[in-house]
Design an enzyme around this catalytic site. Structure first.
Site, PDB file in Angstrom:
ATOM      1  N   SER A  39       0.833  -1.200   0.000  1.00 13.46           N
ATOM      2  CA  SER A  39       0.000   0.000   0.000  1.00 13.46           C
ATOM      3  C   SER A  39       0.868   1.250   0.000  1.00 13.46           C
ATOM      4  O   SER A  39       2.048   1.210   0.354  1.00 13.46           O
ATOM      5  CB  SER A  39      -0.904   0.024   1.235  1.00 13.46           C
ATOM      6  OG  SER A  39      -1.779  -1.077   1.240  1.00 13.46           O
ATOM      7  N   ASP A 130      -6.684 -17.970   6.044  1.00 14.54           N
ATOM      8  CA  ASP A 130      -7.722 -17.091   5.509  1.00 14.54           C
ATOM      9  C   ASP A 130      -8.009 -16.022   6.562  1.00 14.54           C
ATOM     10  O   ASP A 130      -8.649 -16.298   7.576  1.00 14.54           O
ATOM     11  CB  ASP A 130      -8.979 -17.892   5.191  1.00 14.54           C
ATOM     12  CG  ASP A 130     -10.070 -17.004   4.602  1.00 14.54           C
ATOM     13  OD1 ASP A 130      -9.901 -15.758   4.573  1.00 14.54           O
ATOM     14  OD2 ASP A 130     -11.091 -17.560   4.159  1.00 14.54           O
ATOM     15  N   GLY A 131      -7.534 -14.827   6.291  1.00  9.32           N
ATOM     16  CA  GLY A 131      -7.642 -13.744   7.264  1.00  9.32           C
ATOM     17  C   GLY A 131      -9.067 -13.345   7.597  1.00  9.32           C
ATOM     18  O   GLY A 131      -9.301 -12.679   8.604  1.00  9.32           O
TER      19      GLY A 131
HETATM   20  N1  SAH Z   1      -0.391  -4.595   3.958  1.00  9.90           N
HETATM   21  C1  SAH Z   1       0.115  -5.147   2.714  1.00  9.90           C
HETATM   22  C2  SAH Z   1      -1.021  -5.154   1.712  1.00  9.90           C
HETATM   23  C3  SAH Z   1      -0.874  -6.170   0.654  1.00  9.90           C
HETATM   24  S1  SAH Z   1      -2.221  -6.142  -0.551  1.00  9.90           S
HETATM   25  C4  SAH Z   1       1.266  -4.296   2.226  1.00  9.90           C
HETATM   26  O1  SAH Z   1       1.153  -3.083   2.330  1.00  9.90           O
HETATM   27  O2  SAH Z   1       2.245  -4.830   1.719  1.00  9.90           O
HETATM   28  C5  SAH Z   1      -3.450  -7.107   0.285  1.00  9.90           C
HETATM   29  C6  SAH Z   1      -3.002  -8.481   0.651  1.00  9.90           C
HETATM   30  O3  SAH Z   1      -4.110  -9.191   1.172  1.00  9.90           O
HETATM   31  C7  SAH Z   1      -2.480  -9.319  -0.530  1.00  9.90           C
HETATM   32  O4  SAH Z   1      -1.155  -9.649  -0.259  1.00  9.90           O
HETATM   33  C8  SAH Z   1      -3.390 -10.549  -0.555  1.00  9.90           C
HETATM   34  O5  SAH Z   1      -2.711 -11.742  -0.874  1.00  9.90           O
HETATM   35  C9  SAH Z   1      -3.927 -10.564   0.875  1.00  9.90           C
HETATM   36  N2  SAH Z   1      -5.222 -11.238   1.033  1.00  9.90           N
HETATM   37  C10 SAH Z   1      -6.302 -11.155   0.232  1.00  9.90           C
HETATM   38  N3  SAH Z   1      -7.302 -11.929   0.712  1.00  9.90           N
HETATM   39  C11 SAH Z   1      -6.833 -12.527   1.851  1.00  9.90           C
HETATM   40  C12 SAH Z   1      -7.392 -13.443   2.785  1.00  9.90           C
HETATM   41  N4  SAH Z   1      -8.638 -13.930   2.647  1.00  9.90           N
HETATM   42  N5  SAH Z   1      -6.625 -13.832   3.822  1.00  9.90           N
HETATM   43  C13 SAH Z   1      -5.348 -13.369   3.973  1.00  9.90           C
HETATM   44  N6  SAH Z   1      -4.772 -12.503   3.109  1.00  9.90           N
HETATM   45  C14 SAH Z   1      -5.499 -12.093   2.058  1.00  9.90           C
END
Ligand code: SAH
Length: 252
Positions: A39, A130-131
């Site tokens: 981001s 899975d977050g």
């Molecule tokens: N905070 C990170 C953002 C990465 S983009 C940074 O600034 O580097 C968002 C991220 O969410 C991606 O890496 C994607 O793989 C992850 N993501 C999407 N759905 C997800 C889920 N259900 N569980 C865990 N991670 C997830």
């Protein structure tokens, strides 16, 4: 976007060049593969400022070490900022649903001596799961809760862990007031809803920072506060654009 000294110090202490593949000092997102982005710094600053009271080590005598969850940890940059803010006794867990991105966060953190120390000490852990279900650290499944209402939640978490002995995806309920819960939950991808499992995993008190996409396709940051009695307050803030929080892509 940086308003407070601790956030400024943390941003100065963590080199974004270790986490962004190109133009690390530009205020824009950068691709990191797998349709993910690191981001923009101004969004990381907003998140850190918003969560700050729940990140800084508690000054009260009864203050517990901070527990911080970074869902969609991607590059690992914000995970490192959180660890910088949360103090030497804190635990910060980054969760990714793509193995390669879990590994990326960890390998980026290994580029600096401070990052290597955070990993070696266990203060930062990168996990796959899975977050949307939050995260329960396997080590906390054996802790005894002093809060009787949390017993069911711990049982639920333990059951998940037994079905999934590899320790992956140990989502489910957490002991919201105690060992398993989180003072701060950051979600780095746009959710379809304010997932109940995440709200449940907040400690009392605790705060979640989460982008949520509405039915019209607009995304807004929501801040969810849980007070000491478990009362919930949800606030919709400004419009944003994040990659979606989704199902993990199928493996071939
Ligand atoms: N905070 C990170 C953002 C990465 S983009 C940074 O600034 O580097 C968002 C991220 O969410 C991606 O890496 C994607 O793989 C992850 N993501 C999407 N759905 C997800 C889920 N259900 N569980 C865990 N991670 C997830």
């Amino acid at each position: 976007m940086i308003k407070s000294e601790p956030v400024k110090d943390a941003f100065l202490a963590v080199d974004r060049a270790n986490y962004a593949p190109s133009s690390p000092y530009e205020d824009s997102p950068q691709g990191i593969g797998h349709r993910a982005t690191i981001s923009a710094p101004h969004m990381h600053a907003n998140a850190a400022e918003s969560l700050l009271p729940y990140l800084l080590p508690s000054k009260s005598a009864t203050g517990r070490p901070r527990r911080v969850l970074d869902i969609g940890s991607g590059s690992g940059y914000l995970t490192h900022i959180f660890a910088e803010l949360a103090g030497s006794d804190a635990v910060v867990v980054g969760v990714e649903h793509i193995d390669a991105l879990r590994d990326l966060g960890e390998s980026n953190m290994r580029k600096s001596p401070e990052g290597r120390e955070l990993l070696a000490s266990g203060r930062v852990r990168f996990r796959v799961g899975d977050g949307r279900k939050g995260w329960v650290e396997p080590e906390t499944l054996n802790t005894v809760s002093t809060d009787p209402s949390a017993t069911d939640a711990i049982e639920a978490g333990r059951n998940v862990a037994e079905k999934d002995p590899g320790g992956k995806n140990v989502g489910g309920a957490a002991d919201e007031s105690d060992a398993q819960g989180w003072d701060a939950i950051h979600v780095g991808a746009a959710a379809a809803e304010l997932h109940d499992d995440l709200v449940r995993q907040l400690r009392r008190p605790g705060r979640m920072f989460i982008p949520v996409e509405d039915e019209g396709g607009m995304q807004y940051i929501w801040v969810v506060d849980k007070d000491v009695d478990g009362g919930i307050e949800k606030k919709r803030l400004y419009g944003v654009r994040y990659v979606p929080l989704t199902d993990a892509p199928k493996k071939n």
